[in-house]
Design an enzyme around this catalytic site. Structure first.
Site, PDB file in Angstrom:
ATOM      1  N   GLY A  40      11.872   4.323   2.260  1.00 55.35           N
ATOM      2  CA  GLY A  40      11.319   4.069   2.027  1.00 55.35           C
ATOM      3  C   GLY A  40      11.308   3.241   0.662  1.00 55.35           C
ATOM      4  N   GLY A 115      17.244  -1.782  12.734  1.00 55.97           N
ATOM      5  CA  GLY A 115      17.082  -1.317  14.156  1.00 55.97           C
ATOM      6  C   GLY A 115      16.134  -3.346  14.471  1.00 55.97           C
ATOM      7  N   GLY A 181       2.704 -11.453 -13.877  1.00 59.19           N
ATOM      8  CA  GLY A 181       2.231 -11.087 -13.131  1.00 59.19           C
ATOM      9  C   GLY A 181       1.207  -9.943 -13.581  1.00 59.19           C
ATOM     10  N   TYR A 184      -0.314  -3.841 -10.485  1.00 59.59           N
ATOM     11  CA  TYR A 184       0.000  -2.838 -10.432  1.00 59.59           C
ATOM     12  C   TYR A 184       1.285  -2.828 -10.814  1.00 59.59           C
ATOM     13  N   LEU A 187       1.355  -4.490 -15.077  1.00 58.80           N
ATOM     14  CA  LEU A 187       0.622  -3.203 -15.925  1.00 58.80           C
ATOM     15  C   LEU A 187       1.958  -2.147 -16.586  1.00 58.80           C
ATOM     16  N   GLU A 188       2.084  -1.266 -15.178  1.00 63.14           N
ATOM     17  CA  GLU A 188       3.039  -0.300 -15.211  1.00 63.14           C
ATOM     18  C   GLU A 188       4.448  -0.251 -15.388  1.00 63.14           C
ATOM     19  N   HIS A 318      -0.149   6.036   0.134  1.00 62.72           N
ATOM     20  CA  HIS A 318      -0.927   7.364   1.210  1.00 62.72           C
ATOM     21  C   HIS A 318      -1.775   6.511   2.858  1.00 62.72           C
ATOM     22  N   HIS A 441     -15.451  24.385 -16.854  1.00 64.47           N
ATOM     23  CA  HIS A 441     -15.352  23.959 -18.269  1.00 64.47           C
ATOM     24  C   HIS A 441     -14.344  24.809 -19.018  1.00 64.47           C
TER      25      HIS A 441
HETATM   26  P1  FAD Z   1       8.710   0.920   3.052  1.00 65.21           P
HETATM   27  O1  FAD Z   1       8.283   1.742   1.981  1.00 65.21           O
HETATM   28  O2  FAD Z   1       8.586  -0.387   2.073  1.00 65.21           O
HETATM   29  O3  FAD Z   1       9.281   1.655   3.780  1.00 65.21           O
HETATM   30  C1  FAD Z   1       9.855   0.529   5.248  1.00 65.21           C
HETATM   31  C2  FAD Z   1      10.686   1.015   5.526  1.00 65.21           C
HETATM   32  O4  FAD Z   1      11.731   0.225   6.277  1.00 65.21           O
HETATM   33  C3  FAD Z   1      11.708   0.484   4.262  1.00 65.21           C
HETATM   34  O5  FAD Z   1      13.257   1.696   4.056  1.00 65.21           O
HETATM   35  C4  FAD Z   1      12.598  -0.839   4.444  1.00 65.21           C
HETATM   36  O6  FAD Z   1      14.734  -0.266   4.817  1.00 65.21           O
HETATM   37  C5  FAD Z   1      13.078   0.131   5.888  1.00 65.21           C
HETATM   38  N1  FAD Z   1      13.312  -1.389   7.069  1.00 65.21           N
HETATM   39  C6  FAD Z   1      12.282  -2.436   7.362  1.00 65.21           C
HETATM   40  N2  FAD Z   1      13.251  -3.491   8.485  1.00 65.21           N
HETATM   41  C7  FAD Z   1      14.001  -2.467   8.993  1.00 65.21           C
HETATM   42  C8  FAD Z   1      14.835  -2.091  10.280  1.00 65.21           C
HETATM   43  N3  FAD Z   1      14.816  -3.466  11.457  1.00 65.21           N
HETATM   44  N4  FAD Z   1      15.541  -1.439  10.947  1.00 65.21           N
HETATM   45  C9  FAD Z   1      15.538  -0.099  10.122  1.00 65.21           C
HETATM   46  N5  FAD Z   1      14.446  -0.033   9.077  1.00 65.21           N
HETATM   47  C10 FAD Z   1      14.147  -1.042   8.608  1.00 65.21           C
HETATM   48  N6  FAD Z   1       2.117   2.987  -3.477  1.00 65.21           N
HETATM   49  C11 FAD Z   1       1.524   3.823  -4.385  1.00 65.21           C
HETATM   50  O7  FAD Z   1       0.478   4.747  -3.508  1.00 65.21           O
HETATM   51  N7  FAD Z   1       1.402   4.383  -5.436  1.00 65.21           N
HETATM   52  C12 FAD Z   1       2.536   4.102  -6.294  1.00 65.21           C
HETATM   53  O8  FAD Z   1       2.682   4.438  -7.231  1.00 65.21           O
HETATM   54  C13 FAD Z   1       3.490   2.521  -5.818  1.00 65.21           C
HETATM   55  N8  FAD Z   1       3.806   2.439  -7.315  1.00 65.21           N
HETATM   56  C14 FAD Z   1       4.623   1.693  -6.559  1.00 65.21           C
HETATM   57  C15 FAD Z   1       5.710   0.757  -7.500  1.00 65.21           C
HETATM   58  C16 FAD Z   1       6.661  -0.455  -7.437  1.00 65.21           C
HETATM   59  C17 FAD Z   1       7.810  -0.627  -8.074  1.00 65.21           C
HETATM   60  C18 FAD Z   1       6.299  -0.690  -5.961  1.00 65.21           C
HETATM   61  C19 FAD Z   1       7.689  -1.845  -5.342  1.00 65.21           C
HETATM   62  C20 FAD Z   1       5.644  -0.465  -4.699  1.00 65.21           C
HETATM   63  C21 FAD Z   1       5.008   0.647  -5.356  1.00 65.21           C
HETATM   64  N9  FAD Z   1       3.628   1.759  -4.603  1.00 65.21           N
HETATM   65  C22 FAD Z   1       3.157   2.709  -4.807  1.00 65.21           C
HETATM   66  C23 FAD Z   1       3.456   0.477  -3.338  1.00 65.21           C
HETATM   67  C24 FAD Z   1       4.379   1.392  -1.799  1.00 65.21           C
HETATM   68  O9  FAD Z   1       5.706   2.023  -2.797  1.00 65.21           O
HETATM   69  C25 FAD Z   1       3.904   1.159  -0.515  1.00 65.21           C
HETATM   70  O10 FAD Z   1       2.990   0.582  -0.158  1.00 65.21           O
HETATM   71  C26 FAD Z   1       4.736   2.202   0.532  1.00 65.21           C
HETATM   72  O11 FAD Z   1       6.086   2.285   0.616  1.00 65.21           O
HETATM   73  C27 FAD Z   1       4.879   1.570   1.696  1.00 65.21           C
HETATM   74  O12 FAD Z   1       5.234   2.225   3.111  1.00 65.21           O
HETATM   75  P2  FAD Z   1       5.424   1.753   3.962  1.00 65.21           P
HETATM   76  O13 FAD Z   1       6.617   2.757   5.458  1.00 65.21           O
HETATM   77  O14 FAD Z   1       4.414   0.693   4.368  1.00 65.21           O
HETATM   78  O15 FAD Z   1       7.074   0.555   3.770  1.00 65.21           O
HETATM   79  P1  NAD Z   2      -0.555  -7.174  -7.680  1.00 62.68           P
HETATM   80  O1  NAD Z   2      -1.298  -7.138  -6.471  1.00 62.68           O
HETATM   81  O2  NAD Z   2      -1.307  -5.938  -7.848  1.00 62.68           O
HETATM   82  O3  NAD Z   2      -0.441  -8.176  -8.657  1.00 62.68           O
HETATM   83  C1  NAD Z   2       0.264  -9.324  -8.622  1.00 62.68           C
HETATM   84  C2  NAD Z   2      -0.443 -10.222  -9.636  1.00 62.68           C
HETATM   85  O4  NAD Z   2      -0.237 -11.221  -9.912  1.00 62.68           O
HETATM   86  C3  NAD Z   2      -2.077 -10.592  -9.711  1.00 62.68           C
HETATM   87  O5  NAD Z   2      -2.773  -9.561 -10.588  1.00 62.68           O
HETATM   88  C4  NAD Z   2      -2.248 -11.771  -9.460  1.00 62.68           C
HETATM   89  O6  NAD Z   2      -3.190 -12.570  -9.921  1.00 62.68           O
HETATM   90  C5  NAD Z   2      -0.376 -11.903  -9.984  1.00 62.68           C
HETATM   91  N1  NAD Z   2      -0.533 -13.590  -9.883  1.00 62.68           N
HETATM   92  C6  NAD Z   2      -0.169 -14.298  -8.896  1.00 62.68           C
HETATM   93  N2  NAD Z   2       0.248 -15.105  -8.831  1.00 62.68           N
HETATM   94  C7  NAD Z   2       0.874 -15.338  -9.562  1.00 62.68           C
HETATM   95  C8  NAD Z   2       1.077 -17.077 -10.487  1.00 62.68           C
HETATM   96  N3  NAD Z   2       1.533 -17.669 -10.102  1.00 62.68           N
HETATM   97  N4  NAD Z   2       1.137 -16.276 -11.269  1.00 62.68           N
HETATM   98  C9  NAD Z   2       1.313 -15.291 -12.375  1.00 62.68           C
HETATM   99  N5  NAD Z   2       0.308 -13.993 -12.245  1.00 62.68           N
HETATM  100  C10 NAD Z   2       0.071 -14.688 -10.910  1.00 62.68           C
HETATM  101  O7  NAD Z   2       0.994  -7.001  -6.946  1.00 62.68           O
HETATM  102  P2  NAD Z   2       2.693  -6.160  -7.381  1.00 62.68           P
HETATM  103  O8  NAD Z   2       2.352  -5.970  -9.073  1.00 62.68           O
HETATM  104  O9  NAD Z   2       3.277  -6.787  -7.968  1.00 62.68           O
HETATM  105  O10 NAD Z   2       2.580  -4.766  -6.411  1.00 62.68           O
HETATM  106  C11 NAD Z   2       2.992  -4.937  -5.209  1.00 62.68           C
HETATM  107  C12 NAD Z   2       1.665  -4.023  -4.880  1.00 62.68           C
HETATM  108  O11 NAD Z   2       2.645  -3.042  -4.585  1.00 62.68           O
HETATM  109  C13 NAD Z   2       0.306  -3.826  -5.104  1.00 62.68           C
HETATM  110  O12 NAD Z   2      -0.220  -4.615  -4.407  1.00 62.68           O
HETATM  111  C14 NAD Z   2       0.308  -2.602  -5.065  1.00 62.68           C
HETATM  112  O13 NAD Z   2       0.098  -2.237  -3.640  1.00 62.68           O
HETATM  113  C15 NAD Z   2       1.261  -1.933  -4.811  1.00 62.68           C
HETATM  114  N6  NAD Z   2       2.173  -1.231  -5.958  1.00 62.68           N
HETATM  115  C16 NAD Z   2       1.220  -0.021  -6.188  1.00 62.68           C
HETATM  116  C17 NAD Z   2       0.990   0.937  -7.348  1.00 62.68           C
HETATM  117  C18 NAD Z   2       0.492   2.128  -7.581  1.00 62.68           C
HETATM  118  O14 NAD Z   2      -0.588   2.156  -7.113  1.00 62.68           O
HETATM  119  N7  NAD Z   2      -0.104   2.585  -8.730  1.00 62.68           N
HETATM  120  C19 NAD Z   2       2.223  -0.008  -7.974  1.00 62.68           C
HETATM  121  C20 NAD Z   2       3.549  -0.597  -7.691  1.00 62.68           C
HETATM  122  C21 NAD Z   2       2.616  -1.316  -6.756  1.00 62.68           C
END
Ligand code: FAD
Ligand code: NAD
Length: 462
Positions: A40, A115, A181, A184, A187-188, A318, A441
């Site tokens: 995913g 699917g 924005g 997360y 900033l990362e 998670h 420690h």
């Molecule tokens: P997804 O991981 O989105 O998986 C859904 C899957 O379903 C995908 O593979 C998609 O291809 C598939 N799918 C969709 N529709 C269909 C269909 N009709 N048929 C078959 N397959 C389909 N979270 C953290 O906890 N820690 C992090 O450090 C973190 N970093 C992130 C960094 C980035 C850049 C991004 C974008 C996200 C990050 N996240 C992080 C968020 C995390 O990736 C998601 O919360 C997590 O992947 C959600 O899991 P999920 O299983 O719900 O969905």
């Molecule tokens: P986010 O919700 O963390 O941050 C979006 C930011 O965009 C917010 O601060 C919001 O106020 C701002 N925003 C919204 N509309 C705006 C506008 N019109 N102009 C300027 N700023 C605006 O979303 P994200 O950073 O896109 O990440 C998506 C999701 O992916 C997160 O919610 C997080 O759950 C997940 N994620 C998690 C991690 C991690 O766990 N380390 C890392 C990356 C992503």
């Protein structure tokens, strides 16, 4: 027609973990995924590749800015971006391939295609290599995750105006990157490209970064990130973008424009349900597109469940995993639950920002009386030794019972330190329980112990 006890649609951390747990519990389980690589968003284009780049860029940053102060001299330090990106791709390949292996080991059937639900108990898979597969299943779990959101009048073209997916693979280091924005991803990924040499401007709509985190910790993070060189601008409303041949003008309310080489849209993610056939089983999404579920992850349709990003709440890998396991265990054993009060969150910047439980603002809004203990890393021996003394630990405990209600950490390895706090909260620990537990420690975890001591005003080292 193929038959399964349980079919999961989507092989993200929610879906693939649910399928494996179902197989462990004796069900004939299958998982449908249209991407070749399993895992995913998290494994392919999210958590894992972003952390690989965060780590590589941190190593570079330390070599350039940190080594000399420790008496380490090196020659000219350079960046081989293709190699750095290749390392990240290799990590992703290894881990996604690992999920294939886990499916084989657990005898989970994998369907490679898109699917869709096709009436009660029926799923049609439009196979990636052509053709269709029709499947019958007693239970279906929708785990289709989320995709990047954008603003109404801004199209992500993947070239000049990008999402996190492209920001994991820019072919060159942008001269000036504008991130829309300050959450997360902003900033990362902003940190990754800043370390590699880009000028990075973060435009955030609100008057603070990391909107849902504890305000005191977010303020400290903002100060540190600014000092590192992120140009964070708060209270900025982006109204549109104008693309030129090689640059973009980001238009901001008030008439100002910010010219840059690339834009990263990081304003959140939206649930992904397109083409899923939810209407064929009578499931309607809510106003924001999420699939509504009850506390057992049941949708409005008999035998159809949903978990992970697609149901909303914290969009964290998670959290999706826990829901996948709880959903399957409920189906098979009748038990299983997720404690939403003890789900940690981590922003993997340097320092890391980690939290579990309630923020101070939430406790105030709920009228809960609390005590607070804080401890700065500058007073922790190990933090001093490793040269990462920024930040602090903050523990919030119930004023009457002393039960830990929230922990907020900004500092070195905060993402690892928060695990102890999540476990403590799961066990209903008091701050005194943490304070009286022996911590090795010299470790950073002593800062957690000292913050717990500080709740009762008896920190030793500060
Ligand atoms: P997804 O991981 O989105 O998986 C859904 C899957 O379903 C995908 O593979 C998609 O291809 C598939 N799918 C969709 N529709 C269909 C269909 N009709 N048929 C078959 N397959 C389909 N979270 C953290 O906890 N820690 C992090 O450090 C973190 N970093 C992130 C960094 C980035 C850049 C991004 C974008 C996200 C990050 N996240 C992080 C968020 C995390 O990736 C998601 O919360 C997590 O992947 C959600 O899991 P999920 O299983 O719900 O969905
Ligand atoms: P986010 O919700 O963390 O941050 C979006 C930011 O965009 C917010 O601060 C919001 O106020 C701002 N925003 C919204 N509309 C705006 C506008 N019109 N102009 C300027 N700023 C605006 O979303 P994200 O950073 O896109 O990440 C998506 C999701 O992916 C997160 O919610 C997080 O759950 C997940 N994620 C998690 C991690 C991690 O766990 N380390 C890392 C990356 C992503």
């Amino acid at each position: 027609m193929k038959q399964h006890d349980l079919v999961v649609i989507g092989a993200g951390p929610g879906g693939y973990v649910a399928a494996i747990r179902a197989a462990q519990l004796g069900l004939n389980a299958a998982c449908v995924e249209f991407e070749r690589a399993l895992g995913g968003t998290c494994l392919r284009i999210g958590c894992i590749p972003s952390k690989a780049l965060l780590d590589s860029s941190r190593l570079y940053d330390e070599a350039v800015n940190g080594f000399a102060s420790r008496g380490i001299t090196v020659g000219k330090i350079g960046i081989d971006l293709p190699k750095m990106l290749a390392h990240k791709d290799q990590v992703v390949k290894g881990l996604t391939g690992g999920v294939d292996g886990l499916f084989r080991k657990n005898k989970v059937t994998r369907y490679y295609g898109r699917g869709r639900l096709d009436g009660p108990g029926r799923i049609v898979v439009d196979l990636a290599d052509g053709g269709k597969e029709e499947i019958q299943a007693k239970h279906v779990i929708v785990a289709t995750g989320s995709v990047p959101a954008t603003l109404p009048n801004i199209d992500i073209d993947g070239e000049l105006v990008t999402s996190s997916t492209e920001a994991l693979s820019y072919p060159e280091i942008p001269g000036h990157l504008v991130v829309i924005g300050g959450g997360y991803i902003g900033l990362e990924m902003g940190t990754v490209w800043r370390r590699l040499g880009s000028k990075v401007t973060v435009l955030e709509y609100l008057d603070r970064i990391l909107p849902l985190s504890d305000a005191e910790i977010a303020k400290e993070a903002e100060k540190i990130f600014r000092k590192q060189g992120l140009d964070i601008r708060l209270g900025v409303k982006v109204t549109g973008v104008k693309k030129n041949r090689k640059t973009v003008d980001v238009e901001v309310e008030g008439g100002e424009t910010v010219r840059c080489d690339r834009v990263l849209m990081a304003v959140g993610r939206r649930p992904y349900t397109s083409g899923l056939g939810l209407e064929t089983v009578g499931v309607e999404t809510d106003r924001r597109g999420f699939v509504p579920v009850d506390e057992r992850y049941r949708t409005a349709a008999e035998g159809v469940y949903a978990i992970g990003d697609v149901i909303g709440g914290a969009m964290l890998a998670h959290k999706a995993e826990e829901e996948g396991i709880a959903c399957v265990e409920r189906i098979v054993t009748g038990y299983g639950h997720v404690n939403y009060d003890a789900i940690p969150s981590v922003v993997y910047t340097e320092p890391e920002v980690a939290a579990v439980g309630k923020t101070e603002e939430e406790l105030k809004a709920d009228g809960v009386e609390y005590k607070k203990g804080t401890f700065p890393f500058v007073a922790n021996g190990r933090a001093k030794a490793v040269g990462h003394t920024e930040g602090k630990v903050k523990i919030l405990a119930d004023a009457k019972t002393d039960r830990v209600l929230g922990v907020h950490i900004i500092g070195p390895h905060a993402g690892d330190l928060i695990a102890e706090c999540a476990v403590a909260m799961e066990f209903g620990a008091s701050s005194e329980d943490i304070a009286r537990s022996c911590h090795a420690h010299p470790t950073l975890s002593e800062a957690v112990k000292e913050a717990a001591l500080a709740v009762a005003g008896r920190a030793i080292h500060y």
